[in-house]
Design a protein around this motif. Structure first.
Motif, PDB file in Angstrom:
ATOM      1  N   PRO A  71      80.921  71.652  62.722  1.00  0.00           N
ATOM      2  CA  PRO A  71      81.056  71.372  61.286  1.00  0.00           C
ATOM      3  C   PRO A  71      80.016  70.371  60.775  1.00  0.00           C
ATOM      4  N   TYR A  72      79.468  69.553  61.670  1.00  0.00           N
ATOM      5  CA  TYR A  72      78.368  68.661  61.320  1.00  0.00           C
ATOM      6  C   TYR A  72      77.637  68.271  62.601  1.00  0.00           C
ATOM      7  N   VAL A  73      76.410  67.817  62.439  1.00  0.00           N
ATOM      8  CA  VAL A  73      75.614  67.313  63.563  1.00  0.00           C
ATOM      9  C   VAL A  73      74.876  66.060  63.124  1.00  0.00           C
ATOM     10  N   TYR A  74      74.614  65.191  64.079  1.00  0.00           N
ATOM     11  CA  TYR A  74      73.705  64.074  63.857  1.00  0.00           C
ATOM     12  C   TYR A  74      72.981  63.810  65.168  1.00  0.00           C
ATOM     13  N   CYS A  75      71.974  62.978  65.114  1.00  0.00           N
ATOM     14  CA  CYS A  75      71.145  62.729  66.282  1.00  0.00           C
ATOM     15  C   CYS A  75      71.252  61.264  66.693  1.00  0.00           C
ATOM     16  N   ARG A  76      71.309  61.055  68.006  1.00  0.00           N
ATOM     17  CA  ARG A  76      71.300  59.698  68.566  1.00  0.00           C
ATOM     18  C   ARG A  76      70.104  59.604  69.522  1.00  0.00           C
ATOM     19  N   VAL A  77      69.247  58.616  69.296  1.00  0.00           N
ATOM     20  CA  VAL A  77      68.049  58.411  70.118  1.00  0.00           C
ATOM     21  C   VAL A  77      68.195  57.080  70.844  1.00  0.00           C
ATOM     22  N   THR A  78      67.927  57.081  72.147  1.00  0.00           N
ATOM     23  CA  THR A  78      67.986  55.853  72.941  1.00  0.00           C
ATOM     24  C   THR A  78      66.651  55.657  73.647  1.00  0.00           C
TER      25      THR A  78
ATOM     26  N   TRP B 297      70.302  56.240  64.990  1.00  0.00           N
ATOM     27  CA  TRP B 297      71.262  57.279  64.658  1.00  0.00           C
ATOM     28  C   TRP B 297      70.886  57.875  63.312  1.00  0.00           C
ATOM     29  N   SER B 298      70.814  59.199  63.236  1.00  0.00           N
ATOM     30  CA  SER B 298      70.508  59.849  61.952  1.00  0.00           C
ATOM     31  C   SER B 298      71.771  59.989  61.116  1.00  0.00           C
ATOM     32  N   SER B 299      71.574  60.241  59.826  1.00  0.00           N
ATOM     33  CA  SER B 299      72.695  60.667  58.987  1.00  0.00           C
ATOM     34  C   SER B 299      73.087  62.073  59.405  1.00  0.00           C
ATOM     35  N   PRO B 300      74.333  62.460  59.240  1.00  0.00           N
ATOM     36  CA  PRO B 300      74.748  63.817  59.623  1.00  0.00           C
ATOM     37  C   PRO B 300      74.188  64.868  58.665  1.00  0.00           C
ATOM     38  N   ILE B 301      74.184  66.101  59.144  1.00  0.00           N
ATOM     39  CA  ILE B 301      74.005  67.278  58.319  1.00  0.00           C
ATOM     40  C   ILE B 301      75.317  68.031  58.424  1.00  0.00           C
TER      41      ILE B 301
ATOM     42  N   ALA C 164      76.263  67.801  72.172  1.00  0.00           N
ATOM     43  CA  ALA C 164      76.121  69.259  72.207  1.00  0.00           C
ATOM     44  C   ALA C 164      74.822  69.677  72.882  1.00  0.00           C
ATOM     45  N   ALA C 165      73.795  68.826  72.829  1.00  0.00           N
ATOM     46  CA  ALA C 165      72.497  69.118  73.456  1.00  0.00           C
ATOM     47  C   ALA C 165      71.767  67.800  73.644  1.00  0.00           C
ATOM     48  N   PHE C 166      70.899  67.754  74.667  1.00  0.00           N
ATOM     49  CA  PHE C 166      70.146  66.526  74.880  1.00  0.00           C
ATOM     50  C   PHE C 166      68.816  66.822  75.556  1.00  0.00           C
ATOM     51  N   ASP C 167      67.916  65.851  75.434  1.00  0.00           N
ATOM     52  CA  ASP C 167      66.614  65.913  76.083  1.00  0.00           C
ATOM     53  C   ASP C 167      66.292  64.502  76.562  1.00  0.00           C
ATOM     54  N   GLU C 168      65.493  64.417  77.626  1.00  0.00           N
ATOM     55  CA  GLU C 168      65.056  63.131  78.175  1.00  0.00           C
ATOM     56  C   GLU C 168      63.535  63.131  78.234  1.00  0.00           C
ATOM     57  N   PRO C 169      62.864  62.868  77.091  1.00  0.00           N
ATOM     58  CA  PRO C 169      61.419  63.054  77.014  1.00  0.00           C
ATOM     59  C   PRO C 169      60.580  62.057  77.810  1.00  0.00           C
ATOM     60  N   GLY C 170      60.958  60.786  77.862  1.00  0.00           N
ATOM     61  CA  GLY C 170      60.195  59.800  78.620  1.00  0.00           C
ATOM     62  C   GLY C 170      58.861  59.430  78.011  1.00  0.00           C
ATOM     63  N   SER C 171      58.695  59.634  76.709  1.00  0.00           N
ATOM     64  CA  SER C 171      57.476  59.222  76.010  1.00  0.00           C
ATOM     65  C   SER C 171      57.871  58.642  74.656  1.00  0.00           C
TER      66      SER C 171
ATOM     67  N   LEU D 245      59.791  58.898  66.930  1.00  0.00           N
ATOM     68  CA  LEU D 245      58.732  58.013  67.394  1.00  0.00           C
ATOM     69  C   LEU D 245      59.357  56.639  67.576  1.00  0.00           C
ATOM     70  N   GLY D 246      59.291  56.127  68.795  1.00  0.00           N
ATOM     71  CA  GLY D 246      59.872  54.821  69.097  1.00  0.00           C
ATOM     72  C   GLY D 246      58.801  53.790  69.381  1.00  0.00           C
ATOM     73  N   THR D 247      59.234  52.594  69.726  1.00  0.00           N
ATOM     74  CA  THR D 247      58.301  51.518  70.061  1.00  0.00           C
ATOM     75  C   THR D 247      57.995  51.480  71.552  1.00  0.00           C
ATOM     76  N   THR D 248      58.757  52.236  72.333  1.00  0.00           N
ATOM     77  CA  THR D 248      58.536  52.389  73.770  1.00  0.00           C
ATOM     78  C   THR D 248      59.023  53.788  74.155  1.00  0.00           C
ATOM     79  N   ASP D 249      59.021  54.128  75.432  1.00  0.00           N
ATOM     80  CA  ASP D 249      59.445  55.460  75.850  1.00  0.00           C
ATOM     81  C   ASP D 249      60.872  55.758  75.399  1.00  0.00           C
ATOM     82  N   ILE D 250      61.064  56.984  74.916  1.00  0.00           N
ATOM     83  CA  ILE D 250      62.390  57.435  74.510  1.00  0.00           C
ATOM     84  C   ILE D 250      63.084  58.005  75.738  1.00  0.00           C
ATOM     85  N   GLY D 251      64.202  57.408  76.096  1.00  0.00           N
ATOM     86  CA  GLY D 251      64.947  57.838  77.271  1.00  0.00           C
ATOM     87  C   GLY D 251      65.768  59.083  77.030  1.00  0.00           C
ATOM     88  N   SER D 252      66.379  59.185  75.830  1.00  0.00           N
ATOM     89  CA  SER D 252      67.192  60.373  75.539  1.00  0.00           C
ATOM     90  C   SER D 252      67.295  60.621  74.042  1.00  0.00           C
ATOM     91  N   ILE D 253      67.409  61.902  73.722  1.00  0.00           N
ATOM     92  CA  ILE D 253      67.727  62.369  72.372  1.00  0.00           C
ATOM     93  C   ILE D 253      68.981  63.211  72.531  1.00  0.00           C
TER      94      ILE D 253
END
Length: 103
Positions: free
Chosen positions: A81-88, A96-100, A62-69, A45-53
């Motif tokens: 071996p690990y993953v984390y998430c970057r939201v723009t 940026w999330s902590s890795p798993i 490795a994977a991405f989405d462009e939700p626009g909301s 949940l952002g303060t404006t539209d999320i351009g990409s995850i």
């Protein structure tokens, strides 16, 4: 402080975000013994539209989405071996999330 010690936290460039990342119900910061691909679940949940995850691994995106909301959920299957998430957001603000970790 407990969340920081358990790596159950995320960073942002300054905007207020809500970001939850988990694999099999285990939140960001977890260390799991899992072989093979995993489903990474992201809620943002952002303060404006999320351009990409983006689901990040040592090899890059490795994977991405462009939700626009401002509010979105995303699930991707990755193997790393690990993953984390970057939201723009559309305004350039990021989180940026902590890795798993797996292994």
């Amino acid at each position: 402080l407990e969340a920081l010690g358990a790596r159950r936290c995320f960073a942002s460039s300054g905007a207020n975000f809500l970001l939850y990342v988990h694999v099999a119900g285990f939140p960001m910061g977890s260390v799991l013994v899992i072989d093979g691909p995993v489903e990474v679940h992201v809620r943002a949940l952002g303060t404006t539209d999320i351009g990409s995850i983006e689901i990040m691994t040592p090899e890059g995106v490795a994977a991405f989405d462009e939700p626009g909301s401002p509010s979105t959920s995303f699930v991707a299957e990755v193997e790393a071996p690990y993953v984390y998430c970057r939201v723009t957001q559309a305004d350039g603000e990021m989180a940026w999330s902590s890795p798993i970790w797996f292994g």
